[in-house]
Design a protein around this motif. Structure first.
Motif, short mmCIF file in Angstrom:
data_model
loop_
_atom_site.label_atom_id
_atom_site.label_comp_id
_atom_site.label_asym_id
_atom_site.label_seq_id
_atom_site.Cartn_x
_atom_site.Cartn_y
_atom_site.Cartn_z
N ALA A 278 0.85 -1.19 0.00
CA ALA A 278 0.00 0.00 0.00
C ALA A 278 0.89 1.23 0.00
O ALA A 278 1.97 1.24 0.60
N VAL B 22 1.17 4.75 1.40
CA VAL B 22 0.62 5.49 2.53
C VAL B 22 1.28 6.85 2.64
O VAL B 22 2.49 6.99 2.39
N ARG C 198 2.67 9.37 5.00
CA ARG C 198 3.13 9.49 6.38
C ARG C 198 4.13 10.65 6.48
O ARG C 198 5.12 10.69 5.74
N VAL D 249 -1.05 -1.38 7.33
CA VAL D 249 -1.79 -0.11 7.28
C VAL D 249 -2.73 -0.04 8.48
O VAL D 249 -3.39 -1.02 8.86
N GLU E 185 -5.21 6.13 8.60
CA GLU E 185 -4.13 6.58 7.74
C GLU E 185 -4.68 6.95 6.36
O GLU E 185 -5.74 6.49 5.94
N ILE F 195 -4.34 6.71 2.39
CA ILE F 195 -3.80 5.83 1.37
C ILE F 195 -3.89 6.54 0.02
O ILE F 195 -4.89 7.19 -0.30
N ALA G 147 -8.44 5.42 5.43
CA ALA G 147 -8.68 4.02 5.74
C ALA G 147 -9.65 3.89 6.91
O ALA G 147 -9.40 4.43 8.00
N VAL H 2 -9.37 -2.18 7.75
CA VAL H 2 -8.14 -2.74 7.21
C VAL H 2 -8.07 -4.23 7.51
O VAL H 2 -8.79 -4.75 8.37
#
Length: 600
Positions: A83, A85, A87, A99, A103, A105, A161, A164
């Motif tokens: 994935a 992400v 950050r 994940v 968060e 994505i 998200a 998950v």
């Protein structure tokens, strides 16, 4: 020949020994006894042929049977490994399993969505066929939900998200399909019980024949001929293929029991709001009664008055007007009648004849006649009055889905005798929708408990009833019906886990497709059982009358097993009534034309 029999027969003998430890007399034991006996009698060629053919046949069975589980394999393969992400302001590629909820994505063109979530920014299209069965890409923008395993076909999305790992809709689907394919159907339970007596019975028969005739080779041949391999596999292979095919179409069937029951459905009870209709009101008519005003002016004054109202019908009028007008300065809501609003120095009334009478509006005969006519067509009329003079009449109705009529026709074609509509709406609205859709029977003005009573009554009359709904109000009736079918279950873990059959998308044509697939699956089950029994009967007759050897018997036996599996694999191919892309495109075109007419 002995070496060949030993090499091919050792795995068979080992499996037979393990089965005996579990107190199960299976096919492997019959083949083991027959091949060992053939060696003892000096029939080395027969022993080698039997074990070799059984081993080759078993390998082919395993390879072919695995293809019937292709749907589950394909679903598992949809889960992405990585994935992208966001950050600390940077794009970081991480394992999909790491994940965390909350968060952000990033989903680029061609990438698979690794989580369930909500689009925060960006726009694009996603192929959701793996989840909903919808073959056409779906447009996504801020606020829209996305599912793990779907594929971006264009654009760039930032997704928050929300679910998950094992909590995603894809994971629930895989888990449900896996459980369903392992579940035991009523017919399979009967066949398992039959096999539990049949296999030892063949062993006893062989012993009796050997003692009576003194022909040990004949007795051993009977062991091989009587192997119930095709019989044992006839039911589960069809169930696995049927449930797997259903999953490819976006239809989750909880297990073989519900697959068999769905094949017997005679009556389908359908909730109206949210199932046959879209569940949201839309403007359908604007009738101008004041020659000094235009259609857009009548609609505009009504929209300005309703702009501050929380009534469900207000949104339909405001959305249809789609204009920036003066907001109402003051609103008086009259329960059961309508509203009175002050807009830019004018007084606007929007409501039913009772409101006009209460406010002393004169000359209401023409408006009342129009309102009655619209009500007779199943629509909710709203009379618009500007400064004491009737301006016109608006009509609002819950839109009937464009594929609702096709669904009813397809259900009849699939063998369903009656389609019953259950609704809490009044008789006029119910009759109007039923006329558009082709419903066989109407039950209107129902409370949730009344729907349960209707379903119970249909079952008492001897019908196998499927209840289709999408709301909490339908829960009692869904639980009471022989088959509870949830519409639009994608993203709802509760619906996936609790419904007997869950239609992941909102495409109504999935319903007749599910019924047709269930009927075809049961037909395949019956064909397989008949083929297995006829094969065994002919082989036994051939042995007793002479001409069928041990090796020939094993060859025919393995061939019958493969035929049974191949017959079941026909279910995996696309056939029967289903929501073809052309049908979807037709529906989309009709929706676009409706929107264009509304804007015009």
């Amino acid at each position: 020949m002995v070496a060949a029999a030993a090499v091919a027969g050792f795995p068979i003998l080992r499996t037979a020994g393990r089965a005996l430890l579990a107190r199960v007399v299976g096919i492997d034991l019959l083949v083991s006894v027959a091949s060992i006996g053939a060696v003892v009698l000096g029939e080395y060629g027969e022993a080698a042929a039997v074990t070799f053919l059984f081993a080759i046949g078993h390998a082919l069975e395993t390879a072919t049977l695995n293809r019937t589980r292709s749907a589950l394999t394909a679903l598992v393969a949809l889960a992405p490994d990585v994935a992208l992400v966001l950050r600390n302001g940077e794009q970081v590629e991480v394992p999909a399993g790491s994940v965390q909820t909350g968060e952000t994505i990033l989903v680029k063109n061609g990438a698979r969505v690794p989580v369930d979530g909500t689009v925060q920014q960006g726009a694009g299209t996603l192929d959701e066929a793996s989840i909903t069965g919808e073959s056409l890409p779906v447009d996504k923008s801020a606020g829209d939900g996305v599912f793990a395993g779907t594929i971006s076909t264009g654009g760039f999305l930032q997704v928050l998200a929300t679910e998950v790992g094992a909590a995603t809709t894809l994971a629930h689907i895989v888990h449900r399909v896996e459980e369903a394919q392992e579940a035991t159907a009523p017919t399979q339970v009967f066949m398992d019980r039959f096999s539990a007596w049949y296999t030892p019975g063949i062993l006893v028969l062989a012993i009796v024949v050997g003692l009576v005739t003194g022909d040990v080779l004949l007795a051993l041949t009977l062991l091989v001929i009587g192997c119930p391999g095709a019989l044992v596999i006839s039911i589960p292979v069809a169930i696995v293929a049927g449930i797997g095919r259903a999953a490819q179409l976006g239809i989750l069937i909880k297990g073989g029991e519900f697959l068999e029951t769905a094949a017997k459905i005679t009556v389908v009870a359908v909730d109206k709001t949210g199932t046959l209709t879209r569940g949201r009101p839309a403007l359908t008519d604007v009738v101008v009664l004041n020659p000094d005003l235009t259609r857009s002016e009548v609609l505009g004054w009504a929209a300005r008055a309703e702009d501050g109202s929380e009534h469900p019908l207000a949104g339909a009028i405001v959305q249809a007007a789609a204009q920036d007008g003066a907001l109402p300065e003051h609103i008086i809501s009259v329960p059961g009648q309508g509203i009175v609003a002050a807009v830019a120095g004018h007084t606007v009334l929007v409501g039913n004849p009772a409101l006009l009478h209460a406010r002393g509006v004169r000359g209401t005969d023409a408006a009342t006649a129009v309102a009655d006519e619209l009500a007779a067509r199943g629509r909710t009329p709203l009379i618009v009055v500007l400064d004491g003079v009737i301006a016109g009449v608006l009509a609002v109705a819950d839109e009937v889905r464009p594929d609702a009529a096709d669904m009813v026709a397809a259900l009849h074609a699939a063998g369903v005798a009656r389609v019953v509509m259950l609704t809490g709406d009044g008789p006029r609205v119910a009759q109007a929708v039923a006329a558009d859709v082709g419903i066989d029977e109407i039950r209107s003005s129902l409370l949730p408990g009344d729907k349960l009573d209707v379903v119970s009554g249909l079952r008492r009359d001897g019908h196998v009833v499927a209840m289709v709904g999408d709301g909490v109000n339908d829960a009692p009736a869904l639980a009471t019906a022989d088959i509870g079918i949830a519409m639009g279950a994608a993203g709802s873990a509760v619906a996936v886990e609790t419904a007997d059959i869950a239609l992941m998308g909102d495409n109504l044509l999935m319903l007749p497709a599910a019924v047709d697939l269930a009927r075809r699956t049961v037909r395949v089950m019956h064909q397989n059982v008949a083929l297995a029994l006829v094969t065994v009967a002919l082989l036994l007759a051939g042995v007793l009358l002479g001409g069928v050897t041990m090796a020939v018997g094993m060859l025919v036996h393995e061939a019958s097993v493969l035929i049974v599996i191949v017959n079941a694999m026909r279910l995996v191919r696309r056939s029967g009534p289903r929501a073809e892309p052309a049908a979807r495109k037709k529906s989309e075109k009709s929706e676009k034309s409706e929107k264009q007419e509304m804007m015009a």
